[in-house]
Design an enzyme around this catalytic site. Sequence first.
Site, PDB file in Angstrom:
ATOM      1  CG  MET A 161       3.908  -8.501  21.464  1.00 53.71           C
ATOM      2  SD  MET A 161       4.322  -6.846  21.156  1.00 53.71           S
ATOM      3  CE  MET A 161       4.124  -6.699  19.482  1.00 53.71           C
ATOM      4  CB  CYS A 213      -3.990 -15.629  23.668  1.00 55.99           C
ATOM      5  SG  CYS A 213      -2.973 -16.132  22.279  1.00 55.99           S
ATOM      6  CG  HIS A 237      -6.446 -14.118  19.164  1.00 52.11           C
ATOM      7  ND1 HIS A 237      -5.607 -13.274  18.452  1.00 52.11           N
ATOM      8  CD2 HIS A 237      -5.620 -14.914  19.909  1.00 52.11           C
ATOM      9  CE1 HIS A 237      -4.351 -13.550  18.763  1.00 52.11           C
ATOM     10  NE2 HIS A 237      -4.329 -14.530  19.641  1.00 52.11           N
ATOM     11  CG  ASN A 289      -3.877 -10.981  21.162  1.00 51.86           C
ATOM     12  OD1 ASN A 289      -4.652 -10.140  20.707  1.00 51.86           O
ATOM     13  ND2 ASN A 289      -2.575 -10.887  21.016  1.00 51.86           N
TER      14      ASN A 289
HETATM   15  N1  LIG Z   1       1.548 -12.430  22.687  1.00 45.54           N
HETATM   16  C1  LIG Z   1       0.388 -12.901  23.132  1.00 45.54           C
HETATM   17  O1  LIG Z   1      -0.710 -12.426  22.741  1.00 45.54           O
HETATM   18  C2  LIG Z   1       0.368 -14.030  24.133  1.00 45.54           C
HETATM   19  C3  LIG Z   1      -0.860 -14.431  24.648  1.00 45.54           C
HETATM   20  C4  LIG Z   1      -0.910 -15.483  25.581  1.00 45.54           C
HETATM   21  C5  LIG Z   1       0.261 -16.062  26.006  1.00 45.54           C
HETATM   22  N2  LIG Z   1       1.439 -15.664  25.484  1.00 45.54           N
HETATM   23  C6  LIG Z   1       2.650 -16.311  25.995  1.00 45.54           C
HETATM   24  O2  LIG Z   1       3.347 -15.345  26.783  1.00 45.54           O
HETATM   25  C7  LIG Z   1       4.749 -15.565  26.707  1.00 45.54           C
HETATM   26  C8  LIG Z   1       5.435 -14.285  26.260  1.00 45.54           C
HETATM   27  O3  LIG Z   1       4.946 -13.907  24.999  1.00 45.54           O
HETATM   28  P1  LIG Z   1       5.352 -12.530  24.311  1.00 45.54           P
HETATM   29  O4  LIG Z   1       4.453 -12.421  23.143  1.00 45.54           O
HETATM   30  O5  LIG Z   1       5.384 -11.404  25.298  1.00 45.54           O
HETATM   31  O6  LIG Z   1       6.883 -12.853  23.852  1.00 45.54           O
HETATM   32  P2  LIG Z   1       8.061 -11.845  23.488  1.00 45.54           P
HETATM   33  O7  LIG Z   1       7.537 -10.563  22.984  1.00 45.54           O
HETATM   34  O8  LIG Z   1       8.996 -12.615  22.612  1.00 45.54           O
HETATM   35  O9  LIG Z   1       8.834 -11.552  24.901  1.00 45.54           O
HETATM   36  C9  LIG Z   1       9.621 -12.500  25.549  1.00 45.54           C
HETATM   37  C10 LIG Z   1      10.130 -11.979  26.880  1.00 45.54           C
HETATM   38  O10 LIG Z   1      10.841 -13.021  27.572  1.00 45.54           O
HETATM   39  C11 LIG Z   1      12.186 -12.641  27.834  1.00 45.54           C
HETATM   40  N3  LIG Z   1      13.053 -13.813  27.614  1.00 45.54           N
HETATM   41  C12 LIG Z   1      13.200 -14.507  26.452  1.00 45.54           C
HETATM   42  N4  LIG Z   1      14.037 -15.564  26.651  1.00 45.54           N
HETATM   43  C13 LIG Z   1      14.419 -15.516  27.949  1.00 45.54           C
HETATM   44  C14 LIG Z   1      15.291 -16.316  28.751  1.00 45.54           C
HETATM   45  N5  LIG Z   1      15.918 -17.392  28.255  1.00 45.54           N
HETATM   46  N6  LIG Z   1      15.455 -15.962  30.043  1.00 45.54           N
HETATM   47  C15 LIG Z   1      14.824 -14.898  30.560  1.00 45.54           C
HETATM   48  N7  LIG Z   1      13.977 -14.100  29.857  1.00 45.54           N
HETATM   49  C16 LIG Z   1      13.792 -14.407  28.564  1.00 45.54           C
HETATM   50  C17 LIG Z   1      12.491 -11.504  26.882  1.00 45.54           C
HETATM   51  O11 LIG Z   1      13.477 -10.671  27.476  1.00 45.54           O
HETATM   52  P3  LIG Z   1      14.517  -9.755  26.602  1.00 45.54           P
HETATM   53  O12 LIG Z   1      13.666  -8.865  25.760  1.00 45.54           O
HETATM   54  O13 LIG Z   1      15.274  -9.011  27.640  1.00 45.54           O
HETATM   55  O14 LIG Z   1      15.381 -10.704  25.815  1.00 45.54           O
HETATM   56  C18 LIG Z   1      11.108 -10.819  26.814  1.00 45.54           C
HETATM   57  O15 LIG Z   1      10.936 -10.016  27.961  1.00 45.54           O
HETATM   58  C19 LIG Z   1       4.923 -16.753  25.745  1.00 45.54           C
HETATM   59  O16 LIG Z   1       5.006 -17.948  26.480  1.00 45.54           O
HETATM   60  C20 LIG Z   1       3.648 -16.721  24.924  1.00 45.54           C
HETATM   61  O17 LIG Z   1       3.326 -17.975  24.365  1.00 45.54           O
HETATM   62  C21 LIG Z   1       1.533 -14.648  24.582  1.00 45.54           C
END
Ligand SMILES: NC(=O)c1ccc[n+]([C@@H]2O[C@H](COP(=O)([O-])OP(=O)(O)OC[C@H]3O[C@@H](n4cnc5c(N)ncnc54)[C@H](OP(=O)(O)O)[C@@H]3O)[C@@H](O)[C@H]2O)c1
Length: 350
Positions: free
Chosen positions: A14, A146, A239, A327
């Site tokens: 995401m 975020c 947010h 966010n």
């Molecule tokens: N969403 C937000 O608004 C937001 C804001 C601030 C911070 N964050 C932080 O940013 C991070 C990512 O959030 P997101 O919302 O983008 O999550 P997400 O949509 O679930 O994406 C996760 C990503 O990580 C990869 N991944 C998952 N497990 C892995 C592993 N064991 N080894 C290598 N790659 C792995 C996935 O790859 P595949 O798809 O190839 O499996 C995907 O590219 C989190 O720590 C979250 O807390 C998110």
Amino acid sequence: MKNLKIALLGATGMVGVEYIEFLHRHPWFKISNLCGKKSVGKKYGEAVKALKNIPKEVAEIEVVEPDPKKIDADLVLSALPSEAAREIEKQFVENGYPVVSEASAHRMEPDVPLIIPEVNPDHLELINMQKKKRRDGGFIVTTPNCTAVGLIMSLKPLLDNFGIRKVVVATYQAITGAGFPGVPSYSILGNIIPYIKNEEEKVSQETKKILGRLENGRIKYAEFPVEASCARVPTIDGHLEAVYIETEKTFDLDSVVEGFRNFKGEPQTLGLPSAPSEPIILTDLEDRPQPRLDVMAGSVPGMSIVIGRIRRGESENSLKYFVLSHNRIRGAAGIAVLTAELIYKKGYIG
Ligand SMILES: NC(=O)c1ccc[n+]([C@@H]2O[C@H](COP(=O)([O-])OP(=O)(O)OC[C@H]3O[C@@H](n4cnc5c(N)ncnc54)[C@H](OP(=O)(O)O)[C@@H]3O)[C@@H](O)[C@H]2O)c1
């Protein structure tokens, strides 16, 4: 400045897709590797899950595993889920890479800077402590939760001008904040969920670390209480937060508004590529800020926070306002890229 090769971990998620906007055609950075887990071996354009058009040349890049021995990069940006980040980011650091991470895994470690570039760039000094300990050139810098980002940016000028005695915040957080696939549509459509695991603790602790002072190589946390109540609401991005604070000194509302309006930091002074000209945008319309209308405001869309409905509370020295921040941009991809620009410009890389 010499171009840096960038490996992006968690590239297909995401937040990962939001990095592409910043990195594609960046004047200093060039994508060298896009890493994932389940998507390894697929073309990036086929692997991304968020609804977003990807530039053709990026869509063709093959997704690889995040193995420090196999990638070719000067700097690693991490958008990994926290559980995966704990070990994988550590491996990159141990292999000599500078890592900028938005995952929560390492944020609260004493020698790891937790940075909002406009607020506490002086905390980057902790990088030198990490380098001294390890001697392999690797280090990690993190960016905050975020929800905490918008709150802290709004608090900084208030803290500097009037001191803060207490913060109470209620949040209305968008669904993209929960990653992909996130909250099931049946649970969130037409509904509000007044619970986000660990979020309230993160908002409180991270606020105190970032607004703390660096003294003799350690961060002395800010001491005022931060009472957060966090809810997930059915908006897509942005947010919104209802903030109540009590200040130490008396204030007049005009000075509060001036403090917000004049707020700038090192990214603006240094002219960093992803720095918005106004980190805080003010609205005096009575029903704003609204996520749908205001989340992309500013010279670098999604990088400014928007503050409105500034008013006094009933208690002595109390102030109320709403703040909105994107966010996935100011709260994740954008702030990580801005932090990377800052550490590069300040000579911590290369
Ligand atoms: N969403 C937000 O608004 C937001 C804001 C601030 C911070 N964050 C932080 O940013 C991070 C990512 O959030 P997101 O919302 O983008 O999550 P997400 O949509 O679930 O994406 C996760 C990503 O990580 C990869 N991944 C998952 N497990 C892995 C592993 N064991 N080894 C290598 N790659 C792995 C996935 O790859 P595949 O798809 O190839 O499996 C995907 O590219 C989190 O720590 C979250 O807390 C998110």
